[in-house]
Write a protein that holds these residues in place. Sequence first.
Motif, short mmCIF file in Angstrom:
data_model
loop_
_atom_site.label_atom_id
_atom_site.label_comp_id
_atom_site.label_asym_id
_atom_site.label_seq_id
_atom_site.Cartn_x
_atom_site.Cartn_y
_atom_site.Cartn_z
N LEU A 187 -4.97 5.33 -0.74
CA LEU A 187 -3.89 4.39 -0.99
C LEU A 187 -3.98 3.80 -2.39
CD1 LEU A 187 -4.20 2.51 2.42
CD2 LEU A 187 -2.51 4.25 1.84
N ARG A 188 -2.83 3.36 -2.85
CA ARG A 188 -2.77 2.63 -4.12
C ARG A 188 -1.90 1.40 -3.90
NH1 ARG A 188 -0.24 5.31 -8.84
NH2 ARG A 188 1.41 5.92 -7.41
N SER A 189 -2.11 0.42 -4.71
CA SER A 189 -1.28 -0.78 -4.63
C SER A 189 -1.43 -1.54 -5.93
CB SER A 189 -1.74 -1.65 -3.45
OG SER A 189 -0.94 -2.81 -3.36
N ALA A 212 0.85 -1.20 0.00
CA ALA A 212 0.00 0.00 0.00
C ALA A 212 0.88 1.24 0.00
CB ALA A 212 -0.92 -0.01 1.21
#
Lengths: 243, 735
Positions: free
Chosen positions: A50-52, A43
Amino acid sequence: MARYAMVTDLTKCVGCQACTAACNSEWDVPAGHARTRVLSTGAVGVFPNLRSAFYVAQCNHCDDPPCVQPCPSGATFQSADGIVKIDKELCIGCGFCVTACPYDARYLNPATSKVDKCDFCAARLERGLQPACVTTCTAHAKYFGNLEDPSSEVYRLVYARGAQRIESDDVKVGPNVYYLGARGEPDLVAETFPPRQPRMPSAGQWWERAFKPLAFLMVGATFLGQAVAFFTQLRKGEGQFDD
Amino acid sequence: MSSNISRRDWFRATAAAAAAAETARATQTPGQRGGKRALQVATNCEMCFWRCGVLAKVQEGKVTRIEGNPQHPLTQGRLCARGNAGQFTLYDPDRLKRPQMRVGERGEGRFRDVSWEEALDWLAARLQELKQKYGPESVAFFPHGVASTFFATLMKAYGTPNSAEPAFAQCRGPREVGYALTFGRGLGSPEPLDLDNAKVIVLIGSHLGENVFTSQITQFAEGLARGAKLIVVDPRFSTAATKADWWLPIRPGTDIALLLAWMHVLLNENLEDKEYLARYATGLDSLREHVRPFTPEWASKETELPPALIRETARAMGAAKPAVLVHPGRHVTWYGDDTQRARAMAILTALLGAYGQKGGILLPTPFPRGGFRLPPFPVSKRGRADGAGEKYPLASEEQGVTNGLVEATLTGEPYPVKGWIVYGQNVLESIPQRERTLAAIRQLELMVVVDILPVEQTLFADLVLPEATYLERYDAPHIVETAARPFLAVRQPAVAPLYDTRPGWWIARELARRLGLEAWFPWKNPDEHLARILEPSGVRLEEAKARGAVAFEGRPYIDLRKPEDGPLFPTESGRIELFSKTLQELGHDPLPVYRPPAGPPPGWLRLLYGRAPVHSFARTENNALLSGLMEENAAWISAGAARAFGLRDGDRAVIENQDGARSLPVVIRTTPGIRNDCLYMVHGFGQQAPGLSRANGRGASDTGLITRVAVDPLMGGTGMRVNFVRPVPAEGAES
């Protein structure tokens, strides 16, 4: 003529590692190693923004593969269809190609003392099958085909849908594994896992890991040919890369 | 009429099968493994309960590779990591190899090898003895899934109604009950979800991606690729959340508040499916009245989600109706009010008109099955011991209440339970409060475990019966009526059983023979049993076995333009019951009511647990390939929480719960992807089984930390997300 390529849609990929398991089973990859790995960027950002992304990493069968040249025995080569292959009979397990690969796609198999990596399941292709990872992918996120065939799915995904290569500013060797992502997943992957500069062996490493084993193994004309190759490559290697 | 269509369809399919068989033969050229001709056996997987279609490649009598069976109607050739690794369970050197009888104390793990003859004679004598002393009900059966069909028949014929699997009270029971109360039927497994046609997918705690059921992942990814919007409600930034258009990191235990607010917005803004509700539902006015006070602003205080986010997501659902798939979840025993939460999800689905509609929940289609006419099973006058139907009025009598059987064993109420037969289930890992389970086992006069691996519970058995793995045995066929196309999938051996192991059907029938219960096993062999089941379908046994699965056309959607042939909703009213008279009569909330959960005290985190895509329960951690992909779990906490406990990413810590239970040391993973008040770990690790050379002592067990449960009063489910934990740095923990 063919130019084989793989496209992984990271919007669909759920990181389930079915590809890794299928590949490990297909190729008897020992535990702890893989020809196809699933990595996660983790994350990134500040809760809750958040991005992942997952990164299905494998040999990229590069247009300009940095692993071929340092191979002292000629085991690593690129076939006409673009697949970078390892002739296991010739491999002496020196590992120079392992450190040369900017994508860490190769490993030294402790069971066989040979280097191993993805070859797009060349043996399956010969039997008219798709690579094992493509066949099993639970998310249908992997596509394989001929990039020079305008009717192929990979052609469409690369040229019409803009599948991307994972490259960095200083390493552009023409990878033929492409990534799609509607949310910028390929960019996040490239930021998190940038290809690194190929590391070339030092003269000492050459002596220990390549020359000595080769000297033991090679006889007669074979030996002579390899020795010539060795010195040529050594000169080139030192000229190009300062390790 | 419909059978004609099915027949025609079958012939078409058979032609395709013949063509595929030709292709298969053509592709059986020398492979990379020594140039021997390979044989491919079509069967279905048992690495988890999804039972995907597989082709086991056999060379020189060994399974060398398992691939997906492209002819399987549901899974269509796709296979997850576990399915691909099946042969590593078959060839696991740690397998149970021959029958063993206990010689030491329970738990000591000292056994002597015995022959099957001796083992089964002894067991039959013990079962007769218990029947005479305490009645047949004193023997409880703990099965799991279709593999236990023949054992289940044996136990019913023996005369015990006490059978319970964790699939109900530790897993999907609340959902089955909640949806049955609303729509007249539960959902079943595999879940009948039209994920690939949904325009909005709503996941409430469902961590698809980490939780992998092959076809569900295929359809989920396909739905997303087709542009479905995704709403994920999860305290953790799960894999699914990484793909979400809206991630709602909800305060754990407040889901009903969110669901009520969503209903409030839908009804307040005229976003419900009016035509559908008028035609099929009852109780809308009561519901409208009920949810009036539950504004997003109200819910925001409970859920810690912004009101705008609640409103926006409700509107997205309203705009996409009826193609909104509110995923019903699978493991849903969380807080003890789980049936009511499932009700709220079912009601939300109904408001969106999504049950029986494209992109929503599919209607089941019956599979035309035959079978042998068995003598009636004896009926117990003493009723069940687990409380199903009485103490837990809505519990399934088919699946039972495992924790109810533990309770009965401990207390002797309503009557003594003296023997356990555990088949394909791991009671110490699947049932929470393991100290109670162990205490119950210690009181038993007979404990029998039928398993393939020396899992911890085998140490406590009087008799261990080593079963053949799914690749070495026939099982009853997997019949699925909850897919878009109903199907039957065959389980048949790829290789003969290794060591001195036996298939479950054989063990059950041999015991039946010794107990004088042969009448319930009238078939000569599993083929004859399968052929009889296939009879009405018109499919020949050989064809079914060659293809691995046979499917028929389904009718998954309600045709709104046509009158129905029969009742669509088999509830008491024949309609979708938004307001439940059944619940009212039982003295429970007829409409879902939100009650605030107890939060963790300062200095404590709520224990959350889930799955990893490469493991099933506590079943696969010893598999060489899968262990290589994930050999232990980690504990996720936020960086803020880690700081408060003096921990950094990568540190090892022991996890301690509110009652002082402690885990084995586990790696701490800090992430911004979890709320500050939670700790998350993958289930199935931290096993204490010396016979499992890879899994033993690896990682932390969440089950060991679940010493408290909130029992669902409607169906006996054990809500397990009510435990609070704190990580203790590993050095401190050792002192």
